[in-house]
Design an enzyme around this catalytic site. Sequence first.
Site, mmCIF file in Angstrom:
data_model
loop_
_atom_site.group_PDB
_atom_site.id
_atom_site.type_symbol
_atom_site.label_atom_id
_atom_site.label_comp_id
_atom_site.label_asym_id
_atom_site.label_seq_id
_atom_site.Cartn_x
_atom_site.Cartn_y
_atom_site.Cartn_z
ATOM 1 N N GLY A 11 0.825 -1.205 0.000
ATOM 2 C CA GLY A 11 0.000 0.000 0.000
ATOM 3 C C GLY A 11 0.859 1.256 0.000
ATOM 4 N N GLY A 37 -3.721 -2.212 -2.740
ATOM 5 C CA GLY A 37 -2.325 -1.873 -3.005
ATOM 6 C C GLY A 37 -1.891 -2.418 -4.350
ATOM 7 N N SER A 76 -5.363 -2.612 5.407
ATOM 8 C CA SER A 76 -6.757 -2.164 5.466
ATOM 9 C C SER A 76 -7.001 -1.200 4.314
ATOM 10 C CB SER A 76 -7.063 -1.423 6.771
ATOM 11 O OG SER A 76 -8.370 -0.870 6.718
ATOM 12 N N TYR A 146 -15.267 1.274 8.260
ATOM 13 C CA TYR A 146 -13.861 1.605 8.520
ATOM 14 C C TYR A 146 -13.662 2.024 9.979
ATOM 15 C CZ TYR A 146 -9.284 3.851 7.704
ATOM 16 O OH TYR A 146 -7.962 4.210 7.729
ATOM 17 N N TYR A 160 -5.076 -8.175 23.780
ATOM 18 C CA TYR A 160 -3.872 -9.016 23.673
ATOM 19 C C TYR A 160 -2.758 -8.447 24.550
ATOM 20 C CZ TYR A 160 -5.212 -12.498 20.246
ATOM 21 O OH TYR A 160 -5.794 -13.588 19.634
HETATM 22 N N1 NAD Z 1 -3.085 7.217 4.316
HETATM 23 C C1 NAD Z 1 -3.734 7.807 5.299
HETATM 24 O O1 NAD Z 1 -3.977 9.016 5.261
HETATM 25 C C2 NAD Z 1 -4.160 7.002 6.494
HETATM 26 C C3 NAD Z 1 -4.883 7.645 7.495
HETATM 27 C C4 NAD Z 1 -5.287 6.923 8.611
HETATM 28 C C5 NAD Z 1 -4.946 5.599 8.737
HETATM 29 N N2 NAD Z 1 -4.244 4.984 7.755
HETATM 30 C C6 NAD Z 1 -3.962 3.557 7.927
HETATM 31 O O2 NAD Z 1 -2.672 3.245 7.437
HETATM 32 C C7 NAD Z 1 -2.689 1.944 6.818
HETATM 33 C C8 NAD Z 1 -2.178 2.059 5.389
HETATM 34 O O3 NAD Z 1 -3.022 2.947 4.656
HETATM 35 P P1 NAD Z 1 -2.691 3.343 3.143
HETATM 36 O O4 NAD Z 1 -3.087 4.735 2.971
HETATM 37 O O5 NAD Z 1 -1.320 2.921 2.829
HETATM 38 O O6 NAD Z 1 -3.768 2.426 2.379
HETATM 39 P P2 NAD Z 1 -3.549 1.487 1.103
HETATM 40 O O7 NAD Z 1 -4.918 1.050 0.655
HETATM 41 O O8 NAD Z 1 -2.659 2.136 0.117
HETATM 42 O O9 NAD Z 1 -2.771 0.244 1.721
HETATM 43 C C9 NAD Z 1 -3.422 -0.777 2.424
HETATM 44 C C10 NAD Z 1 -2.846 -2.107 1.963
HETATM 45 O O10 NAD Z 1 -3.495 -3.168 2.691
HETATM 46 C C11 NAD Z 1 -3.692 -4.249 1.782
HETATM 47 N N3 NAD Z 1 -4.748 -5.120 2.306
HETATM 48 C C12 NAD Z 1 -6.052 -4.828 2.500
HETATM 49 N N4 NAD Z 1 -6.701 -5.900 2.995
HETATM 50 C C13 NAD Z 1 -5.779 -6.890 3.128
HETATM 51 C C14 NAD Z 1 -5.832 -8.238 3.580
HETATM 52 N N5 NAD Z 1 -6.965 -8.803 4.013
HETATM 53 N N6 NAD Z 1 -4.678 -8.949 3.588
HETATM 54 C C15 NAD Z 1 -3.510 -8.403 3.153
HETATM 55 N N7 NAD Z 1 -3.403 -7.143 2.716
HETATM 56 C C16 NAD Z 1 -4.533 -6.392 2.701
HETATM 57 C C17 NAD Z 1 -4.056 -3.557 0.479
HETATM 58 O O11 NAD Z 1 -3.916 -4.370 -0.657
HETATM 59 C C18 NAD Z 1 -3.089 -2.383 0.488
HETATM 60 O O12 NAD Z 1 -1.861 -2.708 -0.138
HETATM 61 C C19 NAD Z 1 -4.114 1.445 6.906
HETATM 62 O O13 NAD Z 1 -4.225 0.577 8.023
HETATM 63 C C20 NAD Z 1 -4.920 2.687 7.128
HETATM 64 O O14 NAD Z 1 -6.103 2.426 7.830
HETATM 65 C C21 NAD Z 1 -3.860 5.658 6.628
#
Ligand code: NAD
Length: 323
Positions: A11, A37, A76, A146, A160
């Site tokens: 991601g 991703g 996620s 979410y 945990y």
């Molecule tokens: N980018 C932001 O502004 C932001 C803000 C708050 C929280 N977050 C958190 O940071 C994390 C990364 O966010 P991001 O922006 O990189 O999102 P993103 O969608 O680019 O990356 C998430 C990755 O998780 C993978 N994924 C989803 N479900 C999966 C599963 N069941 N098994 C394996 N892989 C799985 C997706 O394929 C993806 O590569 C997330 O947990 C997100 O909730 C991000």
Amino acid sequence: MKRAIVSGAAGFVGSHMCDRLLAEGIAVLALDNLLTGVERNIEHLRGHPDFEFRLQDVTLPFEVDSPADFVIHMASPASPRDYLMYPIETLDVGSLGTRQMLELAQRKSAKFLLTSTSETYGDPSVHPQVETYWGNVNPVGPRSCYDESKRFAEALTMAYHRHRGVRTSIARIFNTYGPRMKLNDGRVVPAFMDQALKGEPITIFGDGSQTRSFCYVSDMVDGLYRLLLSSEEYPVNLGNPREMTIGEFAAAILELTGSHGGVVHHDLPEDDPKQRRPDITKARRVLAWSPVVTLEEGMRRTVEYFRAVQPRGDADVPAEASV
Ligand SMILES: NC(=O)c1ccc[n+]([C@@H]2O[C@H](COP(=O)([O-])OP(=O)(O)OC[C@H]3O[C@@H](n4cnc5c(N)ncnc54)[C@H](O)[C@@H]3O)[C@@H](O)[C@H]2O)c1
């Protein structure tokens, strides 16, 4: 050599986290099911002797043979467009996926890090948001898949920690932006930049008076890395406290890109938070962390990146793009 297992590694933020871990001399086993991703985000790491990618849905049982010092659960869907398209997968990865990753951390006696979100605060009635605020979330609204998934993930992580003795940390990430975001994921920064670079009007939902704060991805990853090494078990906000209205932000992007497209206003989506700004007092105190990349610099780097990918109409990330 220390080893980390990272879920969501393909991601946007996860791929930058892999880069940082490897730069710190930590070997990475990257897990991702490529739901939101793209492999291209980690293509540049292929062949790295300390990097391994495994296509794995972390909601399903799996085993890792090698030892691990860190288990980092970042998987996620994270953009509203993605989690509204995959609500059940989002709830699954926050619940079943978090459980699998916590079990893994317990088996490996590894430190566990959860990337939670500012969305746990919902539409906040406390401003700016401090970690002790419990939030204002609509449990049955469209975004609840979410918000509640992450709230459950936090609760499971604490269980945990308290009942299984797993060393855990929880990051509440606020809006983060930078290279490797998908152009079409509906988040404010790529959406605005995409429209501005095409010379189209920027779409603002509502009157543009709602506020957001944006953290550049290298700052975010630095905060995550510090939290990973810390012993802080309660949630820590990570984000940039500089707040601006969406209207101001759109104006800044129009100027930066030289676009004359202007803006158009559409109706606000349901449960869209009106204000969002992290209180990072705790991160400053326990992690000695605060963002260092200015919005101007971060946006410049991001526009440069999107300029490189946009002519191809390519939502993914070329490995050679400047970060
Ligand atoms: N980018 C932001 O502004 C932001 C803000 C708050 C929280 N977050 C958190 O940071 C994390 C990364 O966010 P991001 O922006 O990189 O999102 P993103 O969608 O680019 O990356 C998430 C990755 O998780 C993978 N994924 C989803 N479900 C999966 C599963 N069941 N098994 C394996 N892989 C799985 C997706 O394929 C993806 O590569 C997330 O947990 C997100 O909730 C991000």
